[in-house]
Design an enzyme around this catalytic site. Structure first.
Site, PDB file in Angstrom:
ATOM      1  N   ASP A 175       0.847  -1.195   0.000  1.00 49.56           N
ATOM      2  CA  ASP A 175       0.000   0.000   0.000  1.00 49.56           C
ATOM      3  C   ASP A 175       0.886   1.250   0.000  1.00 49.56           C
ATOM      4  OD1 ASP A 175      -3.229   0.482   1.025  1.00 49.56           O
ATOM      5  OD2 ASP A 175      -1.826   2.177   1.100  1.00 49.56           O
ATOM      6  N   ILE A 176       0.492   2.251  -0.773  1.00 57.37           N
ATOM      7  CA  ILE A 176       1.286   3.476  -0.894  1.00 57.37           C
ATOM      8  C   ILE A 176       1.230   4.307   0.385  1.00 57.37           C
ATOM      9  CG2 ILE A 176      -0.492   5.043  -1.805  1.00 57.37           C
ATOM     10  CD1 ILE A 176       1.589   5.843  -3.957  1.00 57.37           C
ATOM     11  N   HIS A 229     -10.146  -5.392  -3.241  1.00 56.27           N
ATOM     12  CA  HIS A 229      -8.798  -5.589  -2.681  1.00 56.27           C
ATOM     13  C   HIS A 229      -8.917  -6.030  -1.238  1.00 56.27           C
ATOM     14  CE1 HIS A 229      -9.986  -1.347  -2.353  1.00 56.27           C
ATOM     15  NE2 HIS A 229      -9.358  -1.336  -1.188  1.00 56.27           N
TER      16      HIS A 229
END
Ligand code: AMP
Ligand code: ZN
Length: 112
Positions: free
Chosen positions: A30-31, A98
């Site tokens: 995850d960013i 997701h």
């Protein structure tokens, strides 16, 4: 889906930090990580969210992938959490299914 962020990652147009990939799923960091491990497992075909998931085998496969990734990254024993956010009240912001996989710190319950 041409304007879907995660479809662009599956196609390679956008390159995430991939931790696992096969013919069915892509798993990447995850960013904006909420824990030392924060990975997203996405199906390679576009499914909008959990309400739209019509393939129990794929759902199970995503869960198995979460466990595999957590194990590969060293969090199987200390523990982790896997969650699907669905629609607004679930906190979903990207409308391609997701599975979040979070670990490496003690997570609180219930979620806020
Ligand atoms: P959700 O809020 O459940 O829809 O989760 C979407 C997640 O996607 C968030 O945790 C975001 O930080 C993450 N995200 C958004 N853009 C990117 C990106 N370019 N690469 C990796 N993760 C992203
Ligand atoms: Zn998509």
């Amino acid at each position: 889906m041409t304007d879907c962020l995660f479809c662009k990652m599956v196609s390679g147009e956008i390159k995430p930090d991939v931790v696992f990939e096969d013919d069915k799923v892509l798993a990447f960091r995850d960013i904006n990580p909420q824990a030392p491990m924060h990975v997203l497992v996405v199906p390679k075909r576009h499914v909008a969210n959990l309400n739209a998931l019509d393939d129990a085998e794929l759902g199970g496969y995503m869960l198995q992938t979460a466990a595999k990734v957590a194990g590969q990254l060293g969090y199987a024993e200390t523990g982790y959490r896997s969650v699907f956010n669905c629609n607004d009240d679930g906190g979903q912001t990207v409308h391609h299914l997701h599975l979040h996989v979070l670990g490496g710190r003690r997570l609180t319950w219930p979620p806020g």
